[in-house]
Scaffold this motif. Structure first.
Motif, PDB file in Angstrom:
ATOM      1  N   UNK A 131       0.845  -1.193   0.000  1.00  8.65           N
ATOM      2  CA  UNK A 131       0.000   0.000   0.000  1.00  8.65           C
ATOM      3  C   UNK A 131       0.880   1.242   0.000  1.00  8.65           C
ATOM      4  N   UNK A 132       0.345   2.318  -0.505  1.00  5.68           N
ATOM      5  CA  UNK A 132       1.090   3.569  -0.544  1.00  5.68           C
ATOM      6  C   UNK A 132       1.340   4.092   0.864  1.00  5.68           C
ATOM      7  N   UNK A 133       2.466   4.745   1.006  1.00  6.84           N
ATOM      8  CA  UNK A 133       2.750   5.412   2.275  1.00  6.84           C
ATOM      9  C   UNK A 133       1.671   6.462   2.526  1.00  6.84           C
ATOM     10  N   UNK A 134       1.198   6.510   3.753  1.00 10.90           N
ATOM     11  CA  UNK A 134       0.133   7.445   4.091  1.00 10.90           C
ATOM     12  C   UNK A 134      -1.246   6.822   4.065  1.00 10.90           C
ATOM     13  N   UNK A 135      -1.327   5.562   3.592  1.00 13.35           N
ATOM     14  CA  UNK A 135      -2.613   4.871   3.532  1.00 13.35           C
ATOM     15  C   UNK A 135      -2.591   3.567   4.328  1.00 13.35           C
TER      16      UNK A 135
END
Length: 207
Positions: A131-135
C-alpha cells in the motif's frame, strides 16, 4: 473514505511496477529485481518491470494477476495472486526474452534453487501485497485479501501461501492478522549474503 477493489489492466503497469519494486525491496536498498536486472537507475528498473507486467506470457508479475485498491479514484494498494502451475520460472524466463532482456540471471536462479520452497501446484500464491505510504491501517490490505480469497475459492483453491523474509516482523504480523500461519522457515547463507536477511518464511492460509 470507501475502498473499492478493481482488476488491474495493462494501463496500470506504471503503478504496479512501483508496488512490485517497493515490495521486493521490503525497506532494503537492494531487492530481487535489482539482482535480476542489474540496472544503474530505478527508472531503468521500473521500465523493465513495466514491460514484464504486460508480456504475452503470463509470468508471476503479469497485470492479470493483480487487484488494485482505490480510495476516491486514487490507486493506493495492490495484491497479486498467481497459480504456480501457470506462472512458472520458465514463464518468467520466456517473458524476459519477450521484452528483449538478455542479462545474466544465474545469481537469481541460484537463490531460487537454494533458498526457495518447494510449493504445491494445488495452492495459490500471494505476492506484492503493498500500500502507498500514508494509507496504512485503513483496511486496504484486508479488502484486497478478502476479494482475492473469494476469487480463489471460485477457482477451486482452498489453500494459499506467501513467502516473506525472515525478520520482516510487520509484514508477518499483518499476514497473521489476515489469518495466515507460519509453517516453515529456511535460513539461507546466500540470501543473507545478497540481501542482508537470514532467509525466507513460508506462510499459509486455509479458506
Amino acid at each position: 473514505m470507501g475502498i473499492s477493489i478493481s482488476k488491474a489492466s495493462e494501463n496500470d503497469a506504471g503503478f504496479l511496477a512501483k508496488m512490485i519494486l517497493q515490495s521486493s525491496r521490503a525497506e532494503k536498498k537492494y531487492g530481487i529485481y535489482d539482482l535480476v536486472f542489474n540496472t544503474k537507475t530505478d527508472e531503468d528498473l521500473l521500465s523493465y518491470l513495466e514491460k514484464l507486467i504486460v508480456t504475452e506470457t503470463k509470468n508471476h508479475c503479469h497485470f492479470s494477476n493483480f487487484l488494485i485498491a482505490n480510495i476516491d479514484s486514487k490507486q493506493v494498494g495492490t495484491l497479486c495472486s498467481y497459480e504456480p502451475r501457470i506462472s512458472t520460472h520458465a514463464a518468467f524466463k520466456k517473458s524476459l526474452e519477450e521484452i528483449g532482456f538478455d542479462g545474466d540471471i544465474s545469481e537469481y536462479e541460484e537463490i531460487l534453487e537454494v533458498c526457495d520452497f518447494e510449493q504445491n501446484n494445488r495452492t495459490l500464491v500471494f505476492d506484492f501485497m503493498e500500500e502507498l505510504e500514508g494509507f496504512v491501517d485503513v483496511g486496504i490490505l484486508k479488502a484486497l485479501m478478502q476479494k482475492s480469497l473469494l476469487t480463489a475459492r471460485l477457482k477451486g483453491y482452498r489453500i494459499a501461501q506467501t513467502i516473506v523474509e525472515i525478520g520482516s516482523l510487520e509484514i508477518i504480523l499483518l499476514y497473521k492478522k489476515l489469518g495466515f500461519k507460519e509453517v516453515k522457515q529456511k535460513e539461507c547463507e546466500l540470501y543473507k549474503e545478497k540481501f542482508g536477511r537470514l532467509g525466507l518464511a513460508l506462510l499459509e492460509i486455509e479458506f
